[in-house]
Design an enzyme around this catalytic site. Structure first.
Site, PDB file in Angstrom:
ATOM      1  N   ASP A  73       3.358  -0.578  -1.007  1.00  0.00           N
ATOM      2  CA  ASP A  73       3.462   0.284   0.052  1.00  0.00           C
ATOM      3  C   ASP A  73       3.226   1.464  -0.493  1.00  0.00           C
ATOM      4  O   ASP A  73       4.381   2.159  -0.675  1.00  0.00           O
ATOM      5  CB  ASP A  73       4.470  -0.033   1.035  1.00  0.00           C
ATOM      6  CG  ASP A  73       4.238   0.943   2.385  1.00  0.00           C
ATOM      7  OD1 ASP A  73       3.669   2.001   2.416  1.00  0.00           O
ATOM      8  OD2 ASP A  73       4.842   0.472   3.374  1.00  0.00           O
ATOM      9  N   TYR A 156     -14.314  15.002   8.794  1.00  0.00           N
ATOM     10  CA  TYR A 156     -13.217  15.678   9.566  1.00  0.00           C
ATOM     11  C   TYR A 156     -12.138  16.238   8.859  1.00  0.00           C
ATOM     12  O   TYR A 156     -11.072  16.947   9.346  1.00  0.00           O
ATOM     13  CB  TYR A 156     -13.019  15.073  11.096  1.00  0.00           C
ATOM     14  CG  TYR A 156     -12.152  13.944  10.772  1.00  0.00           C
ATOM     15  CD1 TYR A 156     -10.965  13.626  10.196  1.00  0.00           C
ATOM     16  CD2 TYR A 156     -12.926  12.567  11.257  1.00  0.00           C
ATOM     17  CE1 TYR A 156     -10.391  12.289  10.048  1.00  0.00           C
ATOM     18  CE2 TYR A 156     -12.184  11.436  11.086  1.00  0.00           C
ATOM     19  CZ  TYR A 156     -10.854  11.102  10.668  1.00  0.00           C
ATOM     20  OH  TYR A 156     -10.483  10.033  10.419  1.00  0.00           O
ATOM     21  N   PRO A 197     -17.025  10.188   3.633  1.00  0.00           N
ATOM     22  CA  PRO A 197     -18.164   9.358   4.088  1.00  0.00           C
ATOM     23  C   PRO A 197     -18.237   9.512   5.736  1.00  0.00           C
ATOM     24  O   PRO A 197     -17.274   9.970   6.356  1.00  0.00           O
ATOM     25  CB  PRO A 197     -17.408   7.620   3.948  1.00  0.00           C
ATOM     26  CG  PRO A 197     -16.221   7.964   3.130  1.00  0.00           C
ATOM     27  CD  PRO A 197     -15.977   9.314   3.417  1.00  0.00           C
TER      28      PRO A 197
HETATM   29  C1  HXC Z   1      -0.313   4.923  19.795  1.00  0.00           C
HETATM   30  C2  HXC Z   1       0.388   3.537  17.870  1.00  0.00           C
HETATM   31  C3  HXC Z   1      -1.023   2.941  18.220  1.00  0.00           C
HETATM   32  C4  HXC Z   1      -1.816   3.178  19.098  1.00  0.00           C
HETATM   33  C5  HXC Z   1       0.538   2.180  16.544  1.00  0.00           C
HETATM   34  N1  HXC Z   1       1.235   2.886  17.076  1.00  0.00           N
HETATM   35  N2  HXC Z   1      -0.825   2.167  17.158  1.00  0.00           N
HETATM   36  N3  HXC Z   1       0.727   4.490  18.944  1.00  0.00           N
HETATM   37  N4  HXC Z   1      -1.615   4.175  19.943  1.00  0.00           N
HETATM   38  N5  HXC Z   1      -2.893   2.464  19.156  1.00  0.00           N
HETATM   39  C6  HXC Z   1       2.343   3.429  16.740  1.00  0.00           C
HETATM   40  C7  HXC Z   1       3.499   2.438  16.739  1.00  0.00           C
HETATM   41  O1  HXC Z   1       3.925   2.194  17.976  1.00  0.00           O
HETATM   42  C8  HXC Z   1       4.761   3.141  15.884  1.00  0.00           C
HETATM   43  O2  HXC Z   1       5.361   4.038  16.637  1.00  0.00           O
HETATM   44  C9  HXC Z   1       3.958   3.607  14.719  1.00  0.00           C
HETATM   45  O3  HXC Z   1       2.371   3.773  15.398  1.00  0.00           O
HETATM   46  C10 HXC Z   1       3.766   3.106  13.484  1.00  0.00           C
HETATM   47  O4  HXC Z   1       3.262   1.623  13.761  1.00  0.00           O
HETATM   48  P1  HXC Z   1       3.335   0.182  13.170  1.00  0.00           P
HETATM   49  O5  HXC Z   1       2.726  -1.007  13.844  1.00  0.00           O
HETATM   50  O6  HXC Z   1       4.812   0.078  13.119  1.00  0.00           O
HETATM   51  O7  HXC Z   1       2.929   0.666  11.652  1.00  0.00           O
HETATM   52  P2  HXC Z   1       2.302   0.187  10.435  1.00  0.00           P
HETATM   53  O8  HXC Z   1       2.867  -1.499  10.596  1.00  0.00           O
HETATM   54  O9  HXC Z   1       2.776   0.915   9.242  1.00  0.00           O
HETATM   55  O10 HXC Z   1       0.736   0.089  10.703  1.00  0.00           O
HETATM   56  C11 HXC Z   1      -0.008   1.194  10.734  1.00  0.00           C
HETATM   57  C12 HXC Z   1      -1.298   1.597  11.452  1.00  0.00           C
HETATM   58  C13 HXC Z   1      -2.106   0.263  11.293  1.00  0.00           C
HETATM   59  C14 HXC Z   1      -1.977   2.705  10.988  1.00  0.00           C
HETATM   60  C15 HXC Z   1      -0.382   1.822  12.955  1.00  0.00           C
HETATM   61  O11 HXC Z   1      -3.155   0.291  12.276  1.00  0.00           O
HETATM   62  C16 HXC Z   1      -2.658  -0.137  10.006  1.00  0.00           C
HETATM   63  O12 HXC Z   1      -1.737  -1.023   9.297  1.00  0.00           O
HETATM   64  N6  HXC Z   1      -3.808   0.452   9.723  1.00  0.00           N
HETATM   65  C17 HXC Z   1      -4.164   0.351   8.406  1.00  0.00           C
HETATM   66  C18 HXC Z   1      -5.692   0.119   8.238  1.00  0.00           C
HETATM   67  C19 HXC Z   1      -6.376   1.271   8.932  1.00  0.00           C
HETATM   68  O13 HXC Z   1      -5.748   2.004   9.856  1.00  0.00           O
HETATM   69  N7  HXC Z   1      -7.704   1.225   8.515  1.00  0.00           N
HETATM   70  C20 HXC Z   1      -8.646   2.287   9.203  1.00  0.00           C
HETATM   71  C21 HXC Z   1      -8.909   3.229   8.344  1.00  0.00           C
HETATM   72  S1  HXC Z   1     -10.334   4.068   8.997  1.00  0.00           S
HETATM   73  P3  HXC Z   1       6.722   3.922  17.245  1.00  0.00           P
HETATM   74  O14 HXC Z   1       7.196   5.025  17.948  1.00  0.00           O
HETATM   75  O15 HXC Z   1       6.509   2.680  18.498  1.00  0.00           O
HETATM   76  O16 HXC Z   1       7.669   3.329  16.115  1.00  0.00           O
HETATM   77  C22 HXC Z   1     -10.050   5.876   8.504  1.00  0.00           C
HETATM   78  C23 HXC Z   1     -11.311   6.899   8.586  1.00  0.00           C
HETATM   79  C24 HXC Z   1     -12.406   6.391   9.493  1.00  0.00           C
HETATM   80  O17 HXC Z   1      -9.233   6.205   7.890  1.00  0.00           O
HETATM   81  C25 HXC Z   1     -13.555   7.277   9.909  1.00  0.00           C
HETATM   82  C26 HXC Z   1     -14.650   6.769  10.424  1.00  0.00           C
HETATM   83  C27 HXC Z   1     -15.759   7.682  10.657  1.00  0.00           C
HETATM   84  P1  NAP Z   2      -9.883  -0.556   5.755  1.00  0.00           P
HETATM   85  O1  NAP Z   2     -10.418  -1.722   5.316  1.00  0.00           O
HETATM   86  O2  NAP Z   2      -8.833  -0.569   7.041  1.00  0.00           O
HETATM   87  O3  NAP Z   2      -9.081  -0.294   4.544  1.00  0.00           O
HETATM   88  C1  NAP Z   2      -7.664   0.457   4.391  1.00  0.00           C
HETATM   89  C2  NAP Z   2      -6.799  -0.185   3.429  1.00  0.00           C
HETATM   90  O4  NAP Z   2      -5.502   0.546   3.445  1.00  0.00           O
HETATM   91  C3  NAP Z   2      -6.325  -1.680   3.904  1.00  0.00           C
HETATM   92  O5  NAP Z   2      -6.815  -2.547   2.603  1.00  0.00           O
HETATM   93  C4  NAP Z   2      -5.001  -1.600   4.059  1.00  0.00           C
HETATM   94  O6  NAP Z   2      -4.269  -2.714   3.546  1.00  0.00           O
HETATM   95  C5  NAP Z   2      -4.447  -0.518   3.054  1.00  0.00           C
HETATM   96  N1  NAP Z   2      -3.239   0.163   3.279  1.00  0.00           N
HETATM   97  C6  NAP Z   2      -2.838   0.641   4.739  1.00  0.00           C
HETATM   98  N2  NAP Z   2      -1.573   1.133   4.673  1.00  0.00           N
HETATM   99  C7  NAP Z   2      -1.235   1.078   3.542  1.00  0.00           C
HETATM  100  C8  NAP Z   2       0.000   1.287   2.841  1.00  0.00           C
HETATM  101  N3  NAP Z   2       0.975   1.745   3.462  1.00  0.00           N
HETATM  102  N4  NAP Z   2      -0.046   0.906   1.446  1.00  0.00           N
HETATM  103  C9  NAP Z   2      -0.831   0.341   0.797  1.00  0.00           C
HETATM  104  N5  NAP Z   2      -1.955   0.072   1.194  1.00  0.00           N
HETATM  105  C10 NAP Z   2      -2.052   0.285   2.583  1.00  0.00           C
HETATM  106  O7  NAP Z   2     -10.645   0.504   6.076  1.00  0.00           O
HETATM  107  P2  NAP Z   2     -11.950   1.336   5.301  1.00  0.00           P
HETATM  108  O8  NAP Z   2     -13.061   1.598   6.501  1.00  0.00           O
HETATM  109  O9  NAP Z   2     -12.350   0.446   4.034  1.00  0.00           O
HETATM  110  O10 NAP Z   2     -11.518   2.574   4.707  1.00  0.00           O
HETATM  111  C11 NAP Z   2     -11.412   2.940   3.348  1.00  0.00           C
HETATM  112  C12 NAP Z   2     -11.158   4.345   3.230  1.00  0.00           C
HETATM  113  O11 NAP Z   2     -12.508   5.284   3.455  1.00  0.00           O
HETATM  114  C13 NAP Z   2      -9.913   4.859   3.954  1.00  0.00           C
HETATM  115  O12 NAP Z   2      -9.520   6.038   3.197  1.00  0.00           O
HETATM  116  C14 NAP Z   2     -10.759   5.714   4.981  1.00  0.00           C
HETATM  117  O13 NAP Z   2      -9.908   6.728   5.700  1.00  0.00           O
HETATM  118  C15 NAP Z   2     -12.075   6.037   4.295  1.00  0.00           C
HETATM  119  N6  NAP Z   2     -13.285   6.297   5.409  1.00  0.00           N
HETATM  120  C16 NAP Z   2     -13.787   5.215   5.999  1.00  0.00           C
HETATM  121  C17 NAP Z   2     -14.725   5.347   6.828  1.00  0.00           C
HETATM  122  C18 NAP Z   2     -15.461   4.144   7.443  1.00  0.00           C
HETATM  123  O14 NAP Z   2     -16.535   4.400   8.083  1.00  0.00           O
HETATM  124  N7  NAP Z   2     -15.160   2.930   7.178  1.00  0.00           N
HETATM  125  C19 NAP Z   2     -15.346   6.459   6.938  1.00  0.00           C
HETATM  126  C20 NAP Z   2     -14.612   7.661   6.452  1.00  0.00           C
HETATM  127  C21 NAP Z   2     -13.825   7.590   5.683  1.00  0.00           C
HETATM  128  P3  NAP Z   2      -2.913  -3.466   3.897  1.00  0.00           P
HETATM  129  O15 NAP Z   2      -2.985  -3.293   5.513  1.00  0.00           O
HETATM  130  O16 NAP Z   2      -2.886  -4.861   3.297  1.00  0.00           O
HETATM  131  O17 NAP Z   2      -1.649  -2.460   3.302  1.00  0.00           O
END
Ligand code: HXC
Ligand code: NAP
Length: 293
Positions: A73, A156, A197
């Site tokens: 993590d 952004y 991206p």
């Molecule tokens: C409001 C929310 C919420 C939601 C979670 N929370 N989802 N609040 N709206 N939709 C709150 C929870 O209630 C909690 O607060 C806190 O956030 C942490 O949530 P947890 O589920 O306990 O955290 P965790 O298990 O660490 O999960 C983290 C996560 C989850 C970010 C919430 O979505 C995740 O694991 N994401 C990893 C993958 C990911 O996000 N990929 C996308 C990347 S795309 P409280 O107060 O209740 O404790 C990207 C850029 C893309 O980055 C750009 C595109 C152009």
């Molecule tokens: P994704 O598949 O959701 O990848 C995010 C990864 O981060 C998951 O494999 C997740 O795995 C890992 N992760 C989350 N929390 C973590 C933690 N605490 N410790 C270690 N690993 C953790 O999303 P994606 O679209 O491929 O995005 C990849 C990257 O590109 C990100 O930095 C994102 O911001 C960037 N990006 C993506 C886009 C797009 O259009 N897809 C656009 C702009 C930028 P676990 O849940 O197993 O931990």
């Protein structure tokens, strides 16, 4: 069009050992696969051991390369240190770090708890800092050179964006770190760049940023002048170049790969793309007529 083909020469990443955080899914997985075909040895890391182990197995079978899954993590420095130490134990040295792990979801900011905001900052900003610091300390202490950090940013990072404010805040910090350390650590033979991206479809991003009918109601593709999403191979080619020796003089930059998306949003008059030629004929007459007034 050759954009779906691998761009670098075979062996371009031979003898390079690479850590990709968040490497079990999405863009991280795609990059891992392409880098393996170029001869690199991979460490993929994330919180879910089952996911990264399955990905490592799949990529090894597909490429014939080497991929090790190490759970970590990135929010926790002690876990990052342990992961880096195990990676070095396995491969001798690590040459390249890709800070790709991220957390993000759309929400009006006033609906967020303090912990929701913090959890995104902890993954994206502190996670990238933790991995960079843990590896950087080792590289510098051991006087190892020709090392590269590549950070996954977003467009952004510099414009900001509503409804993903924690992510925008964190990614802006990652960009500041990229530019700052590119200067400070260049003397140690460490280069640092970022990729920004636009939309590249992945399950992780789409489930959290375009849930339900939002994908249709707020079609991201309409915002892209090239009217399409990015292809993973296009991003992999850019990433491979930026971590390879071919980009040895690029340091501290952020390369945008978004089909022109953010500039379209920024340009005052960029909304005229759908105006027809017939309409332009009429408009031209009106505008020319304005001269005589
Ligand atoms: C409001 C929310 C919420 C939601 C979670 N929370 N989802 N609040 N709206 N939709 C709150 C929870 O209630 C909690 O607060 C806190 O956030 C942490 O949530 P947890 O589920 O306990 O955290 P965790 O298990 O660490 O999960 C983290 C996560 C989850 C970010 C919430 O979505 C995740 O694991 N994401 C990893 C993958 C990911 O996000 N990929 C996308 C990347 S795309 P409280 O107060 O209740 O404790 C990207 C850029 C893309 O980055 C750009 C595109 C152009
Ligand atoms: P994704 O598949 O959701 O990848 C995010 C990864 O981060 C998951 O494999 C997740 O795995 C890992 N992760 C989350 N929390 C973590 C933690 N605490 N410790 C270690 N690993 C953790 O999303 P994606 O679209 O491929 O995005 C990849 C990257 O590109 C990100 O930095 C994102 O911001 C960037 N990006 C993506 C886009 C797009 O259009 N897809 C656009 C702009 C930028 P676990 O849940 O197993 O931990």
């Amino acid at each position: 069009m050759k954009n779906l083909e691998g761009m670098l020469q075979p062996g371009a990443l031979k003898d390079r050992n690479i850590i990709i955080t968040g490497g079990g899914t999405g863009l991280g997985k795609s990059m891992a696969k392409y880098f393996m075909t170029l001869g690199a040895k991979l460490i993929i890391t994330s919180r879910k051991l089952d996911v990264i182990e399955a990905t490592a197995k799949e990529l090894e079978a597909e490429t014939g390369g080497k991929c090790l899954a190490l759970p970590c993590d990135v929010k926790h420095y002690d876990q990052v240190e342990a992961m880096v130490n195990k990676a070095i134990e396995a491969y001798g040295t690590i040459d390249i770090l890709i800070n790709n792990a991220a957390g993000n979801f759309i929400s009006p900011t006033e609906r967020l708890s303090a912990n929701a905001f913090k959890s995104i900052i902890d993954i994206v900003l502190h996670g990238s800092i933790n991995c960079t610091l843990a590896l950087g300390k080792i590289w510098i202490a051991k006087k190892e050179t020709n090392k590269v950090v590549l950070n996954m940013s977003t467009t952004y990072s510099w414009t900001g964006s509503g409804y993903v404010v924690p992510s925008a805040t964190a990614k802006a910090g990652v960009l500041a770190m990229t530019r700052s350390l590119a200067v400070e650590w260049a003397k140690y033979g460490i280069r640092m760049n970022a990729i920004a991206p636009g939309p590249f479809p992945t399950k992780g991003a789409w489930d959290r940023l375009a849930p339900g009918d939002f994908g249709e109601r707020f079609d991201m593709i309409k915002r892209v002048p090239l009217r399409r999403a990015g292809e993973h191979q296009e991003l992999c080619n850019l990433a491979a170049y930026l971590i390879s020796d071919y980009s040895a003089y690029i340091n501290g930059d952020v390369v945008t790969i978004d089909g022109g998306e953010w500039l379209q949003g920024a340009g005052e008059f960029s909304m005229f793309g759908d105006v027809t030629n017939d309409e332009w004929d009429v408009v031209e007459q009106m505008v020319r007529g304005a001269k005589s007034v």
